[in-house]
Design an enzyme around this catalytic site. Structure first.
Site, PDB file in Angstrom:
ATOM      1  N   CYS A 163       0.948  -1.265  -0.239  1.00  0.00           N
ATOM      2  CA  CYS A 163      -0.172  -0.187   0.015  1.00  0.00           C
ATOM      3  C   CYS A 163       0.773   1.292  -0.036  1.00  0.00           C
ATOM      4  O   CYS A 163       1.696   1.565  -0.859  1.00  0.00           O
ATOM      5  CB  CYS A 163      -1.132  -0.083   1.047  1.00  0.00           C
ATOM      6  SG  CYS A 163      -2.294   1.016   0.945  1.00  0.00           S
ATOM      7  N   HIS A 170      -3.352  -5.976   1.004  1.00  0.00           N
ATOM      8  CA  HIS A 170      -2.683  -6.172   2.354  1.00  0.00           C
ATOM      9  C   HIS A 170      -2.599  -7.432   2.687  1.00  0.00           C
ATOM     10  O   HIS A 170      -3.587  -7.945   3.191  1.00  0.00           O
ATOM     11  CB  HIS A 170      -3.314  -5.066   3.175  1.00  0.00           C
ATOM     12  CG  HIS A 170      -3.348  -3.778   3.401  1.00  0.00           C
ATOM     13  ND1 HIS A 170      -2.460  -3.251   4.310  1.00  0.00           N
ATOM     14  CD2 HIS A 170      -3.782  -2.731   2.700  1.00  0.00           C
ATOM     15  CE1 HIS A 170      -2.208  -1.895   3.984  1.00  0.00           C
ATOM     16  NE2 HIS A 170      -3.495  -1.662   3.125  1.00  0.00           N
ATOM     17  N   GLU A 173      -0.962  -8.810   4.712  1.00  0.00           N
ATOM     18  CA  GLU A 173      -0.813  -8.862   6.122  1.00  0.00           C
ATOM     19  C   GLU A 173      -1.968  -9.021   6.906  1.00  0.00           C
ATOM     20  O   GLU A 173      -2.051  -9.503   8.195  1.00  0.00           O
ATOM     21  CB  GLU A 173       0.285  -7.995   6.707  1.00  0.00           C
ATOM     22  CG  GLU A 173      -0.270  -6.403   6.887  1.00  0.00           C
ATOM     23  CD  GLU A 173      -0.362  -5.797   5.728  1.00  0.00           C
ATOM     24  OE1 GLU A 173      -0.756  -4.543   5.859  1.00  0.00           O
ATOM     25  OE2 GLU A 173      -0.367  -6.203   4.705  1.00  0.00           O
TER      26      GLU A 173
END
Length: 229
Positions: free
Chosen positions: A86, A194, A196
């Site tokens: 990002c 994302h 994660e």
């Protein structure tokens, strides 16, 4: 394998990245402040999402001048693994470590929801445990995620197999549905979604796990090969 999670003023996904490494692969991981001038101890550098320096001027435009970014460039040249997520992707493009740029979303609105990505390249160190064409659910949270590059750069990305992920349903207007790319050597990857935030079923998806297990395997394979020599 030792991981660094960079922290800039305004980063807000650093904890997410730290926990993803800690909980998914259990490898050593440190937060590294933007003023750091030595990353030699680390094998993989994560440049997290957020709003570094408040996104003043342009997303990532100030962060690219932070002292730590000279070390990131050095690590990239040494072949170390770097993942920008990002705002981290935006920083890597501003720093010239990845081609292209990120523009405002076509809707001119901040988008925060799950997206479906298609894996375009599974020969990259971050994607070896996926299948080409595999569709994975990874969330986005961005206002400037519209990837743009000129026609010559796009042709290079295709020729060198640098397009890592594409959106199945393009949310932001990115050229050719691009969601993630790599540099020519493949060790630097940037993506707007994302991974994660997709490492546990409690988060709604575990599809991001394989990015972390892939990079650990790539690092181990490299070191085993070096030890054999």
């Amino acid at each position: 394998m030792k991981f660094a999670v960079l922290v800039f003023p305004g980063s807000n996904c650093d904890i997410d990245c730290y926990k993803a490494v800690e909980d998914t692969i259990g490898e050593p991981v440190d937060y590294v402040w933007h003023t750091a001038t030595d990353l030699s101890a680390y094998d993989c550098i994560l440049v997290p999402g957020g709003f570094s320096y408040g996104d003043y001027l342009r997303c990532g435009a100030i962060s690219r001048f932070a002292p730590v970014m000279a070390e990131v460039a050095k690590a990239a040249e040494q072949g170390k693994y770097i993942l920008g997520i990002c705002n981290g992707f935006q920083i890597l493009t501003e720093a010239g470590l990845l081609p292209g740029t990120l523009l405002r979303n076509m809707s001119l609105k901040f988008l925060c929801h799950d997206t479906v990505l298609r894996v375009e390249n599974n020969s990259n160190p971050f994607t070896t445990q996926y299948e080409v064409g595999e569709e994975i659910k990874i969330p986005i949270a961005h206002g400037e995620g519209n990837y743009y590059c000129d026609e010559a750069t796009l042709a290079d990305l295709k020729a060198n197999n640098q397009i890592i992920f594409r959106y199945v349903n393009n949310p932001n207007g990115s050229v050719e549905d691009i969601a993630g790319i790599s540099n020519k050597n493949g060790n630097v990857v940037g993506m707007m979604p994302h991974p994660e935030r997709a490492v546990d079923s409690l988060l709604g998806s575990e599809d991001g796990k394989k990015m972390f297990t892939s990079i650990l395997k790539a690092w181990r394979d490299r070191h085993e090969s070096a030890s054999v020599r």
